[in-house]
Scaffold this active site. Structure first.
Site, mmCIF file in Angstrom:
data_model
loop_
_atom_site.group_PDB
_atom_site.id
_atom_site.type_symbol
_atom_site.label_atom_id
_atom_site.label_comp_id
_atom_site.label_asym_id
_atom_site.label_seq_id
_atom_site.Cartn_x
_atom_site.Cartn_y
_atom_site.Cartn_z
ATOM 1 N N HIS A 86 -0.943 -2.053 23.593
ATOM 2 C CA HIS A 86 0.408 -2.185 24.139
ATOM 3 C C HIS A 86 0.521 -1.220 25.307
ATOM 4 O O HIS A 86 0.159 -0.046 25.194
ATOM 5 C CB HIS A 86 1.470 -1.867 23.085
ATOM 6 C CG HIS A 86 2.821 -2.378 23.468
ATOM 7 N ND1 HIS A 86 3.563 -1.801 24.472
ATOM 8 C CD2 HIS A 86 3.558 -3.411 23.012
ATOM 9 C CE1 HIS A 86 4.699 -2.465 24.604
ATOM 10 N NE2 HIS A 86 4.725 -3.449 23.734
ATOM 11 N N ARG A 108 -2.790 -11.788 22.886
ATOM 12 C CA ARG A 108 -1.570 -12.314 22.257
ATOM 13 C C ARG A 108 -0.382 -12.213 23.198
ATOM 14 O O ARG A 108 -0.132 -11.150 23.762
ATOM 15 C CB ARG A 108 -1.258 -11.540 20.973
ATOM 16 C CG ARG A 108 0.068 -11.954 20.344
ATOM 17 C CD ARG A 108 0.318 -11.226 19.051
ATOM 18 N NE ARG A 108 0.654 -9.838 19.225
ATOM 19 C CZ ARG A 108 1.863 -9.376 19.556
ATOM 20 N NH1 ARG A 108 2.849 -10.213 19.828
ATOM 21 N NH2 ARG A 108 2.079 -8.077 19.642
ATOM 22 N N ASP A 157 -7.903 -3.533 6.003
ATOM 23 C CA ASP A 157 -8.373 -3.740 4.626
ATOM 24 C C ASP A 157 -8.712 -5.205 4.327
ATOM 25 O O ASP A 157 -9.743 -5.511 3.748
ATOM 26 C CB ASP A 157 -7.318 -3.255 3.624
ATOM 27 C CG ASP A 157 -6.936 -1.809 3.837
ATOM 28 O OD1 ASP A 157 -7.797 -1.023 4.252
ATOM 29 O OD2 ASP A 157 -5.767 -1.461 3.600
ATOM 30 N N HIS A 170 -2.498 -1.776 19.573
ATOM 31 C CA HIS A 170 -1.261 -2.365 19.063
ATOM 32 C C HIS A 170 -1.480 -3.571 18.164
ATOM 33 O O HIS A 170 -0.755 -3.753 17.195
ATOM 34 C CB HIS A 170 -0.397 -2.760 20.262
ATOM 35 C CG HIS A 170 0.908 -3.383 19.910
ATOM 36 N ND1 HIS A 170 1.861 -2.723 19.157
ATOM 37 C CD2 HIS A 170 1.435 -4.602 20.203
ATOM 38 C CE1 HIS A 170 2.921 -3.511 19.009
ATOM 39 N NE2 HIS A 170 2.677 -4.649 19.626
ATOM 40 N N GLU A 183 10.129 -12.040 27.752
ATOM 41 C CA GLU A 183 9.121 -10.982 27.749
ATOM 42 C C GLU A 183 7.906 -11.430 28.548
ATOM 43 O O GLU A 183 7.820 -12.582 28.972
ATOM 44 C CB GLU A 183 8.734 -10.617 26.304
ATOM 45 C CG GLU A 183 9.894 -10.007 25.529
ATOM 46 C CD GLU A 183 9.533 -9.632 24.102
ATOM 47 O OE1 GLU A 183 10.296 -8.877 23.501
ATOM 48 O OE2 GLU A 183 8.487 -10.097 23.596
ATOM 49 N N SER A 239 3.612 -13.007 17.424
ATOM 50 C CA SER A 239 2.995 -12.503 16.190
ATOM 51 C C SER A 239 3.885 -12.729 14.974
ATOM 52 O O SER A 239 3.427 -13.233 13.944
ATOM 53 C CB SER A 239 2.657 -11.021 16.333
ATOM 54 O OG SER A 239 3.778 -10.298 16.787
ATOM 55 N N LYS A 251 0.822 -1.215 0.000
ATOM 56 C CA LYS A 251 0.000 0.000 0.000
ATOM 57 C C LYS A 251 0.855 1.265 0.000
ATOM 58 O O LYS A 251 0.474 2.283 -0.557
ATOM 59 C CB LYS A 251 -0.938 -0.033 1.211
ATOM 60 C CG LYS A 251 -2.073 0.953 1.098
ATOM 61 C CD LYS A 251 -3.266 0.566 1.937
ATOM 62 C CE LYS A 251 -2.984 0.541 3.402
ATOM 63 N NZ LYS A 251 -4.224 0.465 4.202
ATOM 64 N N ARG A 276 0.087 -8.375 28.749
ATOM 65 C CA ARG A 276 -0.142 -6.998 28.320
ATOM 66 C C ARG A 276 -1.501 -6.452 28.741
ATOM 67 O O ARG A 276 -1.622 -5.272 29.059
ATOM 68 C CB ARG A 276 -0.005 -6.900 26.795
ATOM 69 C CG ARG A 276 1.433 -7.041 26.341
ATOM 70 C CD ARG A 276 1.532 -7.027 24.834
ATOM 71 N NE ARG A 276 2.935 -7.127 24.437
ATOM 72 C CZ ARG A 276 3.350 -7.189 23.182
ATOM 73 N NH1 ARG A 276 2.462 -7.163 22.203
ATOM 74 N NH2 ARG A 276 4.625 -7.275 22.901
#
Length: 539
Positions: free
Chosen positions: A246, A388, A225, A353, A122, A393, A38, A292
């Site tokens: 996030h 998530r 989209d 996020h 994390e 991801s 895009k 998160r």
């Protein structure tokens, strides 16, 4: 101006991030691939991903542990078979990235014969299992993949082209056979004309929809989209009530969407109130390493309770050379804003996020429409559940790129290009003289989505949002019918569609779970099921 340009390819890939480019590279040895971008090809969420990619590389870690951590972070709404499928294939797919030249950080005792990768930890992970390239992993992946794509003769990349809508056999009047995707109409932003792409297979790799919110860590292209196009083409979507905020986006008047990686907290950064006191241990025993959704709600709560503009992330208690070595990109970027992270706390706010739900797909990335695949953030695979886990991801992108490519390659010779696609008709529309309508509606949508469909929700707020969405959709549908397309019009049309689906999903879930927190239903139900919407079933 030639408004009837046609392209043809074996596989049309809509999106040029980690998912789209990985799939293109895997398919290119056996067929012609056209990649649609895009904006500039690097302008997607992948490029801005800082943290890393999760995979079991440490001998003390296990696939079982990765699966369990993902389930806990996802509030047990993840599809366990899918989680295991991804965790089991993680190492091979990450090795494919390494072989493609992605420069993941290595330990000091690493050698060419026996590479040892530096693994960080994390939120939500019980082990160190995050491979990273300093604090700019996404950029390193994007650039390596782009270099490989650039050098491959079977891949063509069209930059500054929007996918406008999918072309299906039923849409063009071929109603006798099962519905199948035949290609797409695309908007050439340089020529300002609609063109046609004929393809045997189409892969949506368009990313998420966080641009529907006023505050987001995502680039401007994240406008939902692929989700909107798939819905219009008859595909089911799922779990769109789960939008991840996030917890730590930089709060600064000159920085709109700069993310502060979760790895900062993984390496010991504290969250503090404006008075310097820590607060996360009051909300969760895991403190700064809680998932998160927990951290974002805690920050949101403290900001509202204190009437504060932001909270603060502080890693200044760590040695300066440790901080600058592990977080060189963040250190340099913030220095430009007058913040020295080796000495100063960083002002932070939550920001939209990641879109955890999306277009429903099977293990090969296939949607409900024959020939149409969806991979990466645009899809709902079942991996993320209600939230998530960090660094899953990019992993989902590369595992499903591999899985979808395998499936497409097996069926390439069974499909022929359609020869009867009609060209786009612009004879009945005119140029818009009311672009201000789009701008106004755009700002209104993002503001009320933030206020009514944000970190904390109520049924009344969701119903308010839905009424406004319906009004805006009527305006934009009328506008779309009468005026020539533009980038802003296409994105707003798609965002309104996805916003409606998000609110519908949120209204259907009568509980608080993971990222969906509603004051009207504060408890979790015992039943576990995804929220599925089907365009064939009226609301």
């Amino acid at each position: 101006m030639n408004e009837n340009r046609e392209h043809s390819c074996d596989v049309l890939v809509i999106g040029s991030g980690a998912a789209g480019l990985s799939l293109a590279l895997r398919l290119a040895p056996m067929c012609k691939v056209l990649v649609l971008s895009k904006g500039p090809r690097s302008e997607g969420a992948t490029y801005y991903a800082q943290g890393g990619i999760a995979a079991v590389f440490d001998e003390t870690d296990s696939v079982d542990s990765h699966v369990e951590d993902t389930q806990i972070a996802g509030a047990h709404l993840c599809d366990e078979e899918v989680v295991r499928f991804i965790a089991e294939n993680a190492r091979d797919c990450v090795q494919w990235l390494i072989d493609a030249g992605v420069p993941f950080d290595q330990e000091d005792n690493s050698t060419d014969d026996h590479p040892r990768y530096h693994l960080t930890r994390e939120g939500g992970h019980s082990h160190r299992r995050i491979l990273h390239a300093a604090d700019a992993t996404g950029m390193a992946m994007q650039m390596s993949l782009q270099d490989n794509v650039h050098n491959h003769p079977n891949i063509e990349v069209l930059e500054r082209h929007n996918a406008l809508d999918l072309i299906t056999s039923h849409k063009i009047g071929e109603a006798d056979a099962p519905n199948r995707v035949l290609g797409a109409y695309i908007w050439n932003r340089q020529r300002e004309s609609v063109e046609t792409v004929r393809a045997k297979f189409v892969v949506l790799a368009t990313g998420g929809a966080s641009k529907v919110y006023q505050y987001t860590s995502n680039p401007d292209v994240s406008s939902g989209d692929g989700i909107a196009m798939a819905w219009r083409a008859g595909c089911r979507v799922a779990n769109l009530e789960f939008n991840q905020f996030h917890p730590t986006c930089l709060f600064h008047p000159e920085a709109r969407n700069f993310l502060l990686t979760e790895a900062l907290r993984g390496e010991g950064a504290y969250l503090r109130r404006p008075d310097g006191s820590r607060f996360m241990q009051e909300f969760d025993e895991r403190a700064e390493l809680a998932p998160r959704d927990v951290v974002a709600r805690a920050i949101d709560y403290e900001m509202k309770r204190l009437g504060a503009d932001c909270m603060y992330l502080d890693i200044s208690h760590k040695p300066a050379d440790f901080v600058t070595k592990h977080f060189p990109t963040i250190y340099e970027k913030l220095l430009g804003y007058g913040i020295d992270i080796t000495k100063d706390a960083i002002p932070v706010v939550p920001a939209a996020h990641y879109t955890c739900g999306g277009v429903m797909v099977d293990r090969q990335g296939q949607t409900d429409l024959n020939g149409l695949y969806a991979i990466g953030e645009v899809s709902y695979t079942g991996l993320h559940g209600a939230n998530r886990m960090a660094s899953n991801s990019l992993l989902e992108c590369v595992v499903y790129a591999w899985s979808a490519a395998e499936h497409i390659s097996q069926h390439l010779n069974e499909v022929s290009l359609s020869s009867s696609i009609p060209l786009w008709d612009e004879s009945k529309v005119s140029n818009s003289d009311e672009e201000v309508v789009i701008q106004h509606n755009w700002h209104e949508l993002r503001l009320f989505m933030w206020d009514y469909v944000g970190i904390v929700r109520t049924t009344k707020r969701l119903e308010r949002a839905m009424r406004r969405i319906q009004l805006l959709k009527q305006e934009i549908d009328e506008y779309y019918s009468n005026f020539r397309v533009s980038n802003n019009l296409l994105e707003l049309r798609n965002l309104l569609q996805v916003a409606e689906l998000m609110v519908r999903c949120a209204l259907e879930r009568k509980e608080s779970r993971g990222l969906h927190y509603t004051l009207d239903y504060p408890d979790m139900l015992e039943t576990l099921s995804p929220t599925i919407l089907d365009p064939r079933n009226p609301q």
